[in-house]
Design a protein around this motif. Structure first.
Motif, PDB file in Angstrom:
ATOM      1  N   ARG A   1      -8.405  14.009  -8.078  1.00  0.00           N
ATOM      2  CA  ARG A   1      -8.113  12.582  -8.145  1.00  0.00           C
ATOM      3  C   ARG A   1      -7.009  12.273  -7.133  1.00  0.00           C
ATOM      4  NH1 ARG A   1      -7.559   9.847 -14.000  1.00  0.00           N
ATOM      5  NH2 ARG A   1      -9.448  11.111 -14.155  1.00  0.00           N
ATOM      6  N   GLU A   2      -7.182  11.164  -6.424  1.00  0.00           N
ATOM      7  CA  GLU A   2      -6.221  10.808  -5.403  1.00  0.00           C
ATOM      8  C   GLU A   2      -5.797   9.357  -5.540  1.00  0.00           C
ATOM      9  OE1 GLU A   2      -8.005  11.230  -1.544  1.00  0.00           O
ATOM     10  OE2 GLU A   2      -9.488   9.658  -1.891  1.00  0.00           O
ATOM     11  N   LEU A   3      -4.588   9.094  -5.048  1.00  0.00           N
ATOM     12  CA  LEU A   3      -4.072   7.742  -5.067  1.00  0.00           C
ATOM     13  C   LEU A   3      -4.792   6.886  -4.037  1.00  0.00           C
ATOM     14  CD1 LEU A   3      -0.403   6.621  -5.243  1.00  0.00           C
ATOM     15  CD2 LEU A   3      -1.807   5.827  -3.345  1.00  0.00           C
ATOM     16  N   VAL A   4      -5.127   5.666  -4.446  1.00  0.00           N
ATOM     17  CA  VAL A   4      -5.706   4.690  -3.521  1.00  0.00           C
ATOM     18  C   VAL A   4      -4.671   3.634  -3.156  1.00  0.00           C
ATOM     19  CG1 VAL A   4      -7.489   2.937  -3.197  1.00  0.00           C
ATOM     20  CG2 VAL A   4      -8.025   5.064  -4.434  1.00  0.00           C
ATOM     21  N   ALA A   5      -4.082   3.017  -4.173  1.00  0.00           N
ATOM     22  CA  ALA A   5      -3.114   1.953  -3.941  1.00  0.00           C
ATOM     23  C   ALA A   5      -2.276   1.747  -5.194  1.00  0.00           C
ATOM     24  CB  ALA A   5      -3.809   0.644  -3.561  1.00  0.00           C
ATOM     25  N   THR A   6      -1.032   1.329  -4.993  1.00  0.00           N
ATOM     26  CA  THR A   6      -0.176   0.958  -6.115  1.00  0.00           C
ATOM     27  C   THR A   6       0.520  -0.366  -5.821  1.00  0.00           C
ATOM     28  OG1 THR A   6       1.764   2.142  -5.286  1.00  0.00           O
ATOM     29  CG2 THR A   6       0.275   3.371  -6.729  1.00  0.00           C
ATOM     30  N   LEU A   7       0.933  -1.022  -6.886  1.00  0.00           N
ATOM     31  CA  LEU A   7       1.603  -2.316  -6.769  1.00  0.00           C
ATOM     32  C   LEU A   7       2.661  -2.385  -7.865  1.00  0.00           C
ATOM     33  CD1 LEU A   7       1.895  -5.208  -5.708  1.00  0.00           C
ATOM     34  CD2 LEU A   7      -0.054  -5.858  -7.134  1.00  0.00           C
ATOM     35  N   THR A   8       3.913  -2.508  -7.448  1.00  0.00           N
ATOM     36  CA  THR A   8       4.993  -2.540  -8.424  1.00  0.00           C
ATOM     37  C   THR A   8       5.107  -3.931  -9.053  1.00  0.00           C
ATOM     38  OG1 THR A   8       6.720  -3.251  -6.879  1.00  0.00           O
ATOM     39  CG2 THR A   8       6.257  -0.877  -6.996  1.00  0.00           C
ATOM     40  N   SER A   9       5.931  -4.001 -10.080  1.00  0.00           N
ATOM     41  CA  SER A   9       6.177  -5.281 -10.727  1.00  0.00           C
ATOM     42  C   SER A   9       6.857  -6.260  -9.773  1.00  0.00           C
ATOM     43  CB  SER A   9       7.034  -5.087 -11.979  1.00  0.00           C
ATOM     44  OG  SER A   9       8.270  -4.470 -11.646  1.00  0.00           O
ATOM     45  N   GLY A  10       7.553  -5.715  -8.787  1.00  0.00           N
ATOM     46  CA  GLY A  10       8.230  -6.563  -7.814  1.00  0.00           C
ATOM     47  C   GLY A  10       7.397  -6.937  -6.611  1.00  0.00           C
ATOM     48  N   GLY A  11       6.163  -6.416  -6.589  1.00  0.00           N
ATOM     49  CA  GLY A  11       5.246  -6.802  -5.517  1.00  0.00           C
ATOM     50  C   GLY A  11       5.147  -5.837  -4.350  1.00  0.00           C
ATOM     51  N   ARG A  12       5.793  -4.689  -4.465  1.00  0.00           N
ATOM     52  CA  ARG A  12       5.724  -3.700  -3.376  1.00  0.00           C
ATOM     53  C   ARG A  12       4.437  -2.891  -3.493  1.00  0.00           C
ATOM     54  NH1 ARG A  12      10.298  -1.740  -4.128  1.00  0.00           N
ATOM     55  NH2 ARG A  12       9.756   0.168  -5.260  1.00  0.00           N
ATOM     56  N   THR A  13       3.765  -2.720  -2.365  1.00  0.00           N
ATOM     57  CA  THR A  13       2.479  -2.011  -2.349  1.00  0.00           C
ATOM     58  C   THR A  13       2.577  -0.704  -1.567  1.00  0.00           C
ATOM     59  OG1 THR A  13       1.778  -3.219  -0.376  1.00  0.00           O
ATOM     60  CG2 THR A  13       1.129  -4.134  -2.507  1.00  0.00           C
ATOM     61  N   THR A  14       1.732   0.233  -1.956  1.00  0.00           N
ATOM     62  CA  THR A  14       1.504   1.443  -1.170  1.00  0.00           C
ATOM     63  C   THR A  14       0.007   1.661  -1.094  1.00  0.00           C
ATOM     64  OG1 THR A  14       1.657   2.886  -3.114  1.00  0.00           O
ATOM     65  CG2 THR A  14       3.675   2.528  -1.863  1.00  0.00           C
ATOM     66  N   TYR A  15      -0.434   2.211   0.039  1.00  0.00           N
ATOM     67  CA  TYR A  15      -1.853   2.453   0.247  1.00  0.00           C
ATOM     68  C   TYR A  15      -2.057   3.850   0.831  1.00  0.00           C
ATOM     69  CZ  TYR A  15      -2.665  -2.586  -0.252  1.00  0.00           C
ATOM     70  OH  TYR A  15      -2.728  -3.872  -0.733  1.00  0.00           O
ATOM     71  N   ALA A  16      -3.155   4.459   0.438  1.00  0.00           N
ATOM     72  CA  ALA A  16      -3.563   5.696   1.081  1.00  0.00           C
ATOM     73  C   ALA A  16      -3.967   5.399   2.519  1.00  0.00           C
ATOM     74  CB  ALA A  16      -4.739   6.313   0.326  1.00  0.00           C
ATOM     75  N   ASP A  17      -3.699   6.328   3.416  1.00  0.00           N
ATOM     76  CA  ASP A  17      -4.023   6.111   4.825  1.00  0.00           C
ATOM     77  C   ASP A  17      -5.509   5.847   5.038  1.00  0.00           C
ATOM     78  OD1 ASP A  17      -1.601   8.526   6.146  1.00  0.00           O
ATOM     79  OD2 ASP A  17      -1.385   6.426   5.563  1.00  0.00           O
ATOM     80  N   SER A  18      -6.339   6.482   4.232  1.00  0.00           N
ATOM     81  CA  SER A  18      -7.782   6.388   4.432  1.00  0.00           C
ATOM     82  C   SER A  18      -8.331   4.997   4.156  1.00  0.00           C
ATOM     83  CB  SER A  18      -8.500   7.408   3.540  1.00  0.00           C
ATOM     84  OG  SER A  18      -8.224   7.164   2.171  1.00  0.00           O
ATOM     85  N   ILE A  19      -7.601   4.171   3.453  1.00  0.00           N
ATOM     86  CA  ILE A  19      -8.127   2.843   3.092  1.00  0.00           C
ATOM     87  C   ILE A  19      -7.268   1.694   3.618  1.00  0.00           C
ATOM     88  CG2 ILE A  19      -9.381   3.696   1.098  1.00  0.00           C
ATOM     89  CD1 ILE A  19      -6.125   1.759   0.647  1.00  0.00           C
ATOM     90  N   LYS A  20      -6.227   2.015   4.351  1.00  0.00           N
ATOM     91  CA  LYS A  20      -5.369   0.952   4.887  1.00  0.00           C
ATOM     92  C   LYS A  20      -6.156   0.018   5.787  1.00  0.00           C
ATOM     93  CE  LYS A  20      -0.790   3.065   4.776  1.00  0.00           C
ATOM     94  NZ  LYS A  20       0.322   3.667   5.575  1.00  0.00           N
ATOM     95  N   GLY A  21      -5.929  -1.266   5.581  1.00  0.00           N
ATOM     96  CA  GLY A  21      -6.617  -2.276   6.376  1.00  0.00           C
ATOM     97  C   GLY A  21      -7.972  -2.669   5.822  1.00  0.00           C
ATOM     98  N   ARG A  22      -8.448  -1.908   4.844  1.00  0.00           N
ATOM     99  CA  ARG A  22      -9.764  -2.217   4.260  1.00  0.00           C
ATOM    100  C   ARG A  22      -9.654  -2.646   2.795  1.00  0.00           C
ATOM    101  NH1 ARG A  22     -13.435   1.677   3.616  1.00  0.00           N
ATOM    102  NH2 ARG A  22     -11.941   3.410   3.482  1.00  0.00           N
ATOM    103  N   PHE A  23      -8.706  -2.070   2.062  1.00  0.00           N
ATOM    104  CA  PHE A  23      -8.546  -2.363   0.642  1.00  0.00           C
ATOM    105  C   PHE A  23      -7.251  -3.148   0.424  1.00  0.00           C
ATOM    106  CE2 PHE A  23     -10.934   1.588  -1.211  1.00  0.00           C
ATOM    107  CZ  PHE A  23     -12.013   1.309  -0.395  1.00  0.00           C
ATOM    108  N   THR A  24      -7.275  -4.003  -0.590  1.00  0.00           N
ATOM    109  CA  THR A  24      -6.091  -4.771  -0.957  1.00  0.00           C
ATOM    110  C   THR A  24      -5.913  -4.756  -2.466  1.00  0.00           C
ATOM    111  OG1 THR A  24      -6.383  -6.249   0.949  1.00  0.00           O
ATOM    112  CG2 THR A  24      -4.916  -6.992  -0.805  1.00  0.00           C
ATOM    113  N   ILE A  25      -4.729  -4.386  -2.905  1.00  0.00           N
ATOM    114  CA  ILE A  25      -4.416  -4.422  -4.341  1.00  0.00           C
ATOM    115  C   ILE A  25      -3.634  -5.690  -4.636  1.00  0.00           C
ATOM    116  CG2 ILE A  25      -2.275  -3.083  -4.054  1.00  0.00           C
ATOM    117  CD1 ILE A  25      -2.888  -1.792  -6.805  1.00  0.00           C
ATOM    118  N   SER A  26      -3.938  -6.305  -5.763  1.00  0.00           N
ATOM    119  CA  SER A  26      -3.220  -7.502  -6.181  1.00  0.00           C
ATOM    120  C   SER A  26      -3.195  -7.553  -7.697  1.00  0.00           C
ATOM    121  CB  SER A  26      -3.884  -8.763  -5.605  1.00  0.00           C
ATOM    122  OG  SER A  26      -5.208  -8.894  -6.079  1.00  0.00           O
ATOM    123  N   ARG A  27      -2.392  -8.458  -8.225  1.00  0.00           N
ATOM    124  CA  ARG A  27      -2.293  -8.566  -9.674  1.00  0.00           C
ATOM    125  C   ARG A  27      -2.107 -10.021 -10.078  1.00  0.00           C
ATOM    126  NH1 ARG A  27       2.513  -4.783 -11.148  1.00  0.00           N
ATOM    127  NH2 ARG A  27       2.122  -5.526 -13.293  1.00  0.00           N
TER     128      ARG A  27
END
Length: 117
Positions: free
Chosen positions: A45-71
């Motif tokens: 299992r691998e990380l794809v994306a995370t989004l903190t309560s404050g709105g900070r995001t992280t993305y795996a390199d393999s999906i940057k520019g293609r995937f977007t996380i939001s809440r």
């Protein structure tokens, strides 16, 4: 205990798009760091994306520019918009909620995404 329910997976052609949703139970959703992970057959299992309560995001390199996380905290929901899908994106996608402090995370049951022509 937090229940996480994912939806939105399915079969899509290469180059297509999908939007995954994850609805969380409870009243503390807004303080959780939320994340999407995936597991392909025979792989860890691998990380794809995370989004903190404050709105900070992280993305795996393999999906940057293609995937977007939001809440949407009003709906207790986190989304993963996936565009320009490729066969390598095929996996079971899992939603994860990380409570503040040193408490264990919560996981959803997963939703299958298959990219194939």
């Amino acid at each position: 205990q937090v229940q996480l329910v994912e939806s939105g997976g399915g079969l899509v052609q290469p180059g297509g798009s999908l939007r995954l949703s994850c609805v969380a139970s409870g009243s503390r959703f807004s303080v959780y760091r939320m994340g999407w992970y995936r597991q392909a057959p025979g792989k860890q299992r691998e990380l794809v994306a995370t989004l903190t309560s404050g709105g900070r995001t992280t993305y795996a390199d393999s999906i940057k520019g293609r995937f977007t996380i939001s809440r949407d905290n009003a709906k207790n929901t986190v989304y993963l918009q996936m565009n320009s899908l490729v066969a390598e994106d095929t996996a079971v996608y899992y939603c994860r909620a990380d409570p503040p402090g040193r408490r264990p995370p919560f996981w959803g049951q997963g939703t299958q995404v298959t990219v194939s022509s």
